[in-house]
Scaffold this active site. Structure first.
Site, PDB file in Angstrom:
ATOM      1  CE1 TYR A 124      -2.941  -3.171   0.619  1.00 22.54           C
ATOM      2  CE2 TYR A 124      -4.484  -1.420   1.109  1.00 22.54           C
ATOM      3  CZ  TYR A 124      -4.234  -2.738   0.803  1.00 22.54           C
ATOM      4  OH  TYR A 124      -5.279  -3.619   0.681  1.00 22.54           O
ATOM      5  CE  LYS A 171       2.606 -17.868  -0.305  1.00 21.58           C
ATOM      6  NZ  LYS A 171       1.844 -19.101  -0.097  1.00 21.58           N
ATOM      7  CG  ASP A 203      -0.943 -19.935   1.449  1.00 24.89           C
ATOM      8  OD1 ASP A 203      -0.316 -19.786   2.516  1.00 24.89           O
ATOM      9  OD2 ASP A 203      -0.428 -20.444   0.439  1.00 24.89           O
ATOM     10  CG  ASP A 227      -7.511  -4.048   3.232  1.00 22.36           C
ATOM     11  OD1 ASP A 227      -8.526  -3.962   3.953  1.00 22.36           O
ATOM     12  OD2 ASP A 227      -7.367  -3.381   2.195  1.00 22.36           O
TER      13      ASP A 227
END
Ligand code: NAI
Length: 332
Positions: A124, A171, A203, A227
């Protein structure tokens, strides 16, 4: 002396849910003087920017704001006012409590965890460029400073709220450098606390949250994952109409619900104001208006048990935004 608070109605369903919340807070006994200013597409013509300096100045002066959602054009147009506000005011921690309430039809019962999302960097940061005509690059920024800060915030929140475990999600198996740094910082900060710590790849985290949300207490995440997981988690507890939020920096805070401006239902008296009302409750607690916060919370809990008194997005609900707010006021 009343607390002076900046009120930003926003656009889409923003004004509907924000004014419903303001009416409830005004009747709760909290001493608040509102300074009402707007941002977003509705002020573009007048100020030639969606985020006029006077909005930033007002928040800097009052230190606290309650904000409705603001539409961001997709693909083109101005950058997100929401992201710009968080970056300009260094509101580095986005706090999103996910709680199931008795009476509200939810996928799971006894859900009560908090997502702590890093709010200033990651993907972001908005650093994108074209590479020739057929490719684009978006740069993900992860720093030790911001990662340490958000991990510390998550553990301090766990300590304050007597929560038992912090889960860092990432991740780092693929983004070994950037997410690797985020994870290393979380692991290092965890050593300073006597609170359980674990890390879960994002995930797998999504699946685990959907199947067993009761296993989680505080979830700390970089910007994008935080988010996405917050909207998904809102789905566990009745939808986006049930998810409050706060953007917190050092000595400054902007409170806003998780949901966006919902143009599909705007102006139709259909929006569920509960996320915004619960956001208002978070704000009242932050400024020390605990009695008013508890009064609203207990009125909400009474209303939640009467299914036909809910808004139509919730199972059994029959009321519009305004009628729901009026019902809460009658139960206070
Ligand atoms: P959204 O959150 O506005 O809506 C997603 C879905 O949830 C829609 O079907 C909507 O009707 C429903 N929904 C959301 N809030 C609801 C409520 N209070 N009561 C009942 N139903 C509700 O997300 P969407 O459609 O992706 O985004 C719309 C606009 O909002 C975009 O311009 C986006 O950039 C902006 N946005 C702004 C945010 C902010 O101001 N903090 C946060 C998220 C999105």
């Amino acid at each position: 002396m009343p607390n002076k608070i900046t009120l930003i109605p926003g656009d889409g369903i923003g004004p509907e849910v924000v004014y419903a919340t303001k009416d409830i807070i005004d009747k709760s006994g909290a001493e608040i003087e509102w300074e009402i200013l707007n941002a977003g597409i509705c002020v573009m013509d007048e100020y030639n920017t969606p985020l006029p300096d006077k909005v930033i100045d007002s928040i800097k002066k009052n230190k606290v704001a309650l904000k409705g959602p603001i539409t961001t054009p997709v693909g083109t147009g101005f950058r997100s006012v929401n992201v710009a506000l968080r970056q300009k005011l260094n509101l580095y921690a986005n706090i999103r409590p996910i709680k199931s309430y008795e009476g509200i039809n939810t996928l799971h019962k006894n859900v009560d965890f908090v997502i702590v999302r890093e709010n200033t960097e990651g993907l972001y940061a908005g650093i994108e460029h074209r590479v020739g005509d057929e490719a684009c690059e978006s740069i993900k920024i992860i720093t030790k400073k911001a990662s340490d800060r958000i991990a510390k915030f998550a553990f301090e929140l766990a300590k304050k709220e007597n929560r038992k475990k912090v889960t860092a999600t990432h991740k780092a198996n693929i983004m070994k450098l950037s997410d690797g740094l985020f994870l290393k910082c979380a692991k290092d900060v965890a050593k300073d606390y006597e609170i359980d710590f674990e890390d879960v790849i994002v995930d797998a985290m999504s699946m685990k949250l959907v199947m067993n949300p009761q296993n989680y207490d505080v979830v700390v995440a970089p910007n994008l994952y935080g988010d996405v997981l917050s909207d998904m988690s809102a789905g566990l507890i009745g939808g986006l109409g049930m998810a409050p939020g706060a953007n917190i920096g050092d000595n400054i805070a902007v409170f806003e619900p998780v949901h966006g401006s919902a143009p599909d239902i705007a102006g139709k008296n259909l929006a569920n104001p509960i996320s915004c009302i619960l956001t208002g409750v978070m704000m009242l607690k932050y400024i020390g208006e605990n009695d008013a916060a508890l009064k609203i919370e207990s009125a909400l809990e009474k209303v939640f048990k009467q299914k036909d008194k809910l808004t139509k997005d919730l199972v059994g609900g029959l009321l519009g935004t305004k009628e729901f707010a009026q019902t809460v006021i009658e139960h206070m």
